[in-house]
Motif scaffolding. Structure first.
Motif, PDB file in Angstrom:
ATOM      1  N   TYR A  21       0.819  -1.214   0.000  1.00 53.00           N
ATOM      2  CA  TYR A  21       0.000   0.000   0.000  1.00 53.00           C
ATOM      3  C   TYR A  21       0.855   1.268   0.000  1.00 53.00           C
ATOM      4  CZ  TYR A  21      -3.755   3.209   1.214  1.00 53.00           C
ATOM      5  OH  TYR A  21      -4.651   4.244   1.209  1.00 53.00           O
ATOM      6  N   ARG A  22       2.004   1.223   0.660  1.00 56.04           N
ATOM      7  CA  ARG A  22       2.869   2.412   0.742  1.00 56.04           C
ATOM      8  C   ARG A  22       3.436   2.819  -0.623  1.00 56.04           C
ATOM      9  NH1 ARG A  22       5.761  -1.819   2.662  1.00 56.04           N
ATOM     10  NH2 ARG A  22       7.776  -2.217   1.671  1.00 56.04           N
ATOM     11  N   LYS A  23       3.369   1.916  -1.620  1.00 51.13           N
ATOM     12  CA  LYS A  23       3.847   2.225  -2.977  1.00 51.13           C
ATOM     13  C   LYS A  23       2.806   2.987  -3.794  1.00 51.13           C
ATOM     14  CE  LYS A  23       7.791  -0.004  -2.781  1.00 51.13           C
ATOM     15  NZ  LYS A  23       9.073   0.622  -3.002  1.00 51.13           N
ATOM     16  N   LEU A  24       1.577   3.106  -3.273  1.00 52.22           N
ATOM     17  CA  LEU A  24       0.493   3.763  -3.995  1.00 52.22           C
ATOM     18  C   LEU A  24       0.249   5.160  -3.435  1.00 52.22           C
ATOM     19  CD1 LEU A  24      -1.972   0.758  -4.088  1.00 52.22           C
ATOM     20  CD2 LEU A  24      -0.399   1.477  -5.889  1.00 52.22           C
ATOM     21  N   THR A  25       0.194   6.132  -4.334  1.00 53.05           N
ATOM     22  CA  THR A  25      -0.101   7.502  -3.931  1.00 53.05           C
ATOM     23  C   THR A  25      -1.270   8.023  -4.765  1.00 53.05           C
ATOM     24  OG1 THR A  25       1.472   8.425  -5.526  1.00 53.05           O
ATOM     25  CG2 THR A  25       2.308   7.960  -3.317  1.00 53.05           C
ATOM     26  N   ASP A  26      -1.854   9.102  -4.332  1.00 52.20           N
ATOM     27  CA  ASP A  26      -2.922   9.772  -5.078  1.00 52.20           C
ATOM     28  C   ASP A  26      -4.078   8.815  -5.389  1.00 52.20           C
ATOM     29  OD1 ASP A  26      -3.924  12.132  -6.107  1.00 52.20           O
ATOM     30  OD2 ASP A  26      -3.126  11.765  -8.110  1.00 52.20           O
ATOM     31  N   LEU A  27      -4.525   8.077  -4.371  1.00 51.07           N
ATOM     32  CA  LEU A  27      -5.574   7.076  -4.520  1.00 51.07           C
ATOM     33  C   LEU A  27      -6.933   7.756  -4.671  1.00 51.07           C
ATOM     34  CD1 LEU A  27      -5.827   3.924  -4.353  1.00 51.07           C
ATOM     35  CD2 LEU A  27      -6.434   4.242  -1.975  1.00 51.07           C
ATOM     36  N   GLY A  36     -16.519  -5.964  -6.785  1.00 54.47           N
ATOM     37  CA  GLY A  36     -15.609  -5.221  -5.920  1.00 54.47           C
ATOM     38  C   GLY A  36     -15.606  -3.731  -6.213  1.00 54.47           C
ATOM     39  N   THR A  37     -14.592  -3.050  -5.695  1.00 57.36           N
ATOM     40  CA  THR A  37     -14.436  -1.607  -5.833  1.00 57.36           C
ATOM     41  C   THR A  37     -13.147  -1.310  -6.585  1.00 57.36           C
ATOM     42  OG1 THR A  37     -15.559  -1.355  -3.711  1.00 57.36           O
ATOM     43  CG2 THR A  37     -14.370   0.561  -4.535  1.00 57.36           C
ATOM     44  N   VAL A  38     -13.195  -0.317  -7.487  1.00 59.83           N
ATOM     45  CA  VAL A  38     -12.037   0.039  -8.306  1.00 59.83           C
ATOM     46  C   VAL A  38     -11.546   1.428  -7.918  1.00 59.83           C
ATOM     47  CG1 VAL A  38     -11.183   0.398 -10.662  1.00 59.83           C
ATOM     48  CG2 VAL A  38     -12.884  -1.380 -10.207  1.00 59.83           C
ATOM     49  N   PHE A  39     -10.222   1.531  -7.779  1.00 58.80           N
ATOM     50  CA  PHE A  39      -9.558   2.791  -7.473  1.00 58.80           C
ATOM     51  C   PHE A  39      -8.493   3.070  -8.523  1.00 58.80           C
ATOM     52  CE2 PHE A  39     -10.999   0.987  -3.495  1.00 58.80           C
ATOM     53  CZ  PHE A  39     -11.536   2.070  -2.823  1.00 58.80           C
ATOM     54  N   ARG A  40      -8.124   4.327  -8.671  1.00 55.62           N
ATOM     55  CA  ARG A  40      -7.008   4.748  -9.512  1.00 55.62           C
ATOM     56  C   ARG A  40      -5.932   5.262  -8.577  1.00 55.62           C
ATOM     57  NH1 ARG A  40      -6.554  10.259 -11.335  1.00 55.62           N
ATOM     58  NH2 ARG A  40      -8.693  10.370 -10.670  1.00 55.62           N
ATOM     59  N   ALA A  41      -4.663   4.977  -8.884  1.00 58.10           N
ATOM     60  CA  ALA A  41      -3.561   5.436  -8.035  1.00 58.10           C
ATOM     61  C   ALA A  41      -2.295   5.580  -8.866  1.00 58.10           C
ATOM     62  CB  ALA A  41      -3.328   4.449  -6.897  1.00 58.10           C
ATOM     63  N   GLN A  42      -1.306   6.215  -8.289  1.00 56.17           N
ATOM     64  CA  GLN A  42       0.025   6.298  -8.882  1.00 56.17           C
ATOM     65  C   GLN A  42       0.912   5.299  -8.155  1.00 56.17           C
ATOM     66  OE1 GLN A  42      -0.636   8.382 -11.845  1.00 56.17           O
ATOM     67  NE2 GLN A  42       1.540   8.435 -11.451  1.00 56.17           N
ATOM     68  N   HIS A  43       1.656   4.500  -8.905  1.00 53.99           N
ATOM     69  CA  HIS A  43       2.614   3.562  -8.312  1.00 53.99           C
ATOM     70  C   HIS A  43       3.957   4.287  -8.260  1.00 53.99           C
ATOM     71  CE1 HIS A  43       5.208   0.143  -7.696  1.00 53.99           C
ATOM     72  NE2 HIS A  43       4.130  -0.597  -7.415  1.00 53.99           N
ATOM     73  N   SER A  44       4.525   4.416  -7.079  1.00 51.31           N
ATOM     74  CA  SER A  44       5.736   5.225  -6.915  1.00 51.31           C
ATOM     75  C   SER A  44       6.962   4.642  -7.618  1.00 51.31           C
ATOM     76  CB  SER A  44       6.040   5.441  -5.429  1.00 51.31           C
ATOM     77  OG  SER A  44       6.244   4.203  -4.786  1.00 51.31           O
TER      78      SER A  44
END
Length: 69
Positions: A21-27, A36-44
């Motif tokens: 989880y710590r590798k994902l930002t801007d969730l 389920g549920t879908v999210f968008r994020a930036q992978h660091s």
């Protein structure tokens, strides 16, 4: 053997990489559906936008359900 359209959770967890989880930002929440549920994020590390799907499980992982009852 799994019924048509079903996925064996054991094989799923070994085939997909674990992303801490710590590798994902801007969730950001995108949508929620039947699976389920879908999210968008930036992978660091990858420096790209990724889609994260949190699967909704009706039973605990590894516990099979008898669909022919």
């Amino acid at each position: 053997m799994e019924p048509a359209g079903c996925v064996n959770i054991g094989s799923l967890t070994s085939a997909l990489p674990v992303i801490p989880y710590r590798k994902l930002t801007d969730l950001h929440y995108i949508s929620k559906g039947g699976f389920g549920t879908v999210f968008r994020a930036q992978h660091s590390d990858w420096r790209t936008t990724v889609a994260i799907k949190c699967l909704k499980l009706d039973s605990p992982v590894g516990e099979s359900t008898d669909i022919q009852k």
